[in-house]
Design an enzyme around this catalytic site. Structure first.
Site, PDB file in Angstrom:
ATOM      1  CB  CYS A 228     -28.539  -7.444 -32.792  1.00  7.02           C
ATOM      2  SG  CYS A 228     -30.036  -6.727 -33.481  1.00  7.02           S
TER       3      CYS A 228
ATOM      4  CB  CYS B  50     -35.383  -6.506 -34.539  1.00 11.46           C
ATOM      5  SG  CYS B  50     -34.257  -7.379 -35.661  1.00 11.46           S
TER       6      CYS B  50
ATOM      7  N   GLY C  64     -33.409 -19.253 -35.077  1.00 10.81           N
ATOM      8  CA  GLY C  64     -32.836 -19.866 -33.883  1.00 10.81           C
ATOM      9  C   GLY C  64     -33.440 -19.386 -32.583  1.00 10.81           C
TER      10      GLY C  64
END
Length: 346
Positions: A139, A34, A60
């Site tokens: 995710c 990803c 982040g």
């Protein structure tokens, strides 16, 4: 504010990779894919092609970047990737496949902070997500369990569960993709009741060609010391684009030196030590760990760190060759047993 939809690309470059790796009996790492293929891959490609004026993509992630600067100029030559000071939240493992081009466009604003410090800052600035719990798992799954995700795409393909030491069939599994090397939890559900009493049992290997899951209740004994501490890597890549100088041999580029590294074999705070010896063109190599690992599975990423500096240097993928000798031995013993049985019948 513009939102860029990359759902199609994510399905094609990450979800499909995860399914294909699992179907081959390997252990995929969609988080690494990803980052390299989506967040810092096609997203960067999109904004560059769109001609958007930007300096950096802020993320982040808990990791640190430093510039390698020429002594004679102020020109940035390369980016160096380092672990975050918070060993539990450090995400450099997931960033190991990024290229210099990708890293040159990225900044990690909170990478130098502890997670507790980030929480304090969020409270200080009254951010709306200040009380959000830490994210865990993949995710794209949400609340869906990974086994349920695999079942929806791959279904079931039953096969034997075999005692790696005796060759006895002691259970039936529903598909290789539901099990990984080192697994203990849940393996008893696919084993015959009489066998479970002789546990604990661990998954030690998988034979994709014959749909066999090999298990053993002697995983912590010397029988598996080598299988748990030595393995081959493929697809080795370096953050700088080339191997570190101390990895290259001194006489010719075709010769390699054995070099010690700190290693991460999976995401988390645990760091292990071992040596790497590259071979061929440098994209493959052998690793010898100082101590046994809990589970070395083909498809799994192993990330190299320079000892004492926290710098992430590169990574490789554990190869099926890790199982090759073991599976060949099992097949030879099975063939010998079948031949002896035929002789007795004759």
């Amino acid at each position: 504010l513009e939102t860029v939809s990359l759902g199609k690309e994510y399905r094609e470059r990450v979800v499909q990779y995860t399914i294909e790796e699992a179907q081959r009996g390997r252990t995929p790492n969609p988080d690494i894919m990803c980052n390299s293929r989506i967040k810092f891959g096609c997203f960067l490609e999109y904004i560059e092609k769109a001609g958007l004026d930007f300096d950096h993509v802020a993320s982040g992630h808990y990791a640190r970047l430093e510039d390698v600067v020429s002594p004679s100029t102020t020109t940035n030559l390369q980016k160096r990737l380092f672990r975050a000071p918070d060993p539990v939240k450090d995400q450099s493992y997931f960033l190991c496949a990024l290229t210099q081009k990708q890293l040159s466009k990225v900044i990690f604003p909170i990478g130098m902070y502890q997670k507790s410090e980030v929480r304090e800052l969020a409270n200080e600035f009254q951010l709306p997500n200040r009380n959000r719990p830490d994210s865990q798992g993949l995710c794209f799954l949400g609340k869906v369990k990974f086994d349920e995700f695999l079942a929806s795409y791959l279904g079931n393909r039953p096969g034997d569960v075999v005692d790696a030491m005796t060759g006895d069939i002691i259970g039936r599994h529903n598909g290789l993709w539901y099990h990984t090397v080192g697994q203990r939890k849940g393996i008893g559900k696919v084993m015959f009741p009489l066998a479970t009493a002789h546990g604990p049992w661990y998954v030690v290997a998988k034979d994709q060609g014959r749909d066999i899951v090999y298990v053993s209740n002697r995983y912590d004994e010397d029988d598996f010391a080598r299988a748990r501490s030595e393995f081959e890597l493929e697809d080795i890549k370096w953050i700088s684009g080339t191997p570190p100088l101390d990895v290259k041999g001194t006489e010719t580029d075709a010769e390699w030196s054995e070099v010690r590294f700190d290693l991460k074999i999976r995401h988390g705070p645990k760091i292990v030590q071992g040596t790497l010896m590259l071979s061929g063109d440098g994209s493959i190599g052998n690793v010898h760990l100082d101590n046994k690992d809990g589970g070395l599975a083909p498809g799994q990423y192993v990330v190299f760190y320079q000892i004492g500096t926290l710098e992430c240097l590169g990574a490789g993928v554990i190869s099926e060759k890790h199982w090759a000798k073991f599976l060949q031995t099992q097949q030879n013993e099975t063939s010998t047993g079948e031949e002896q049985e035929l002789e007795v019948k004759r």
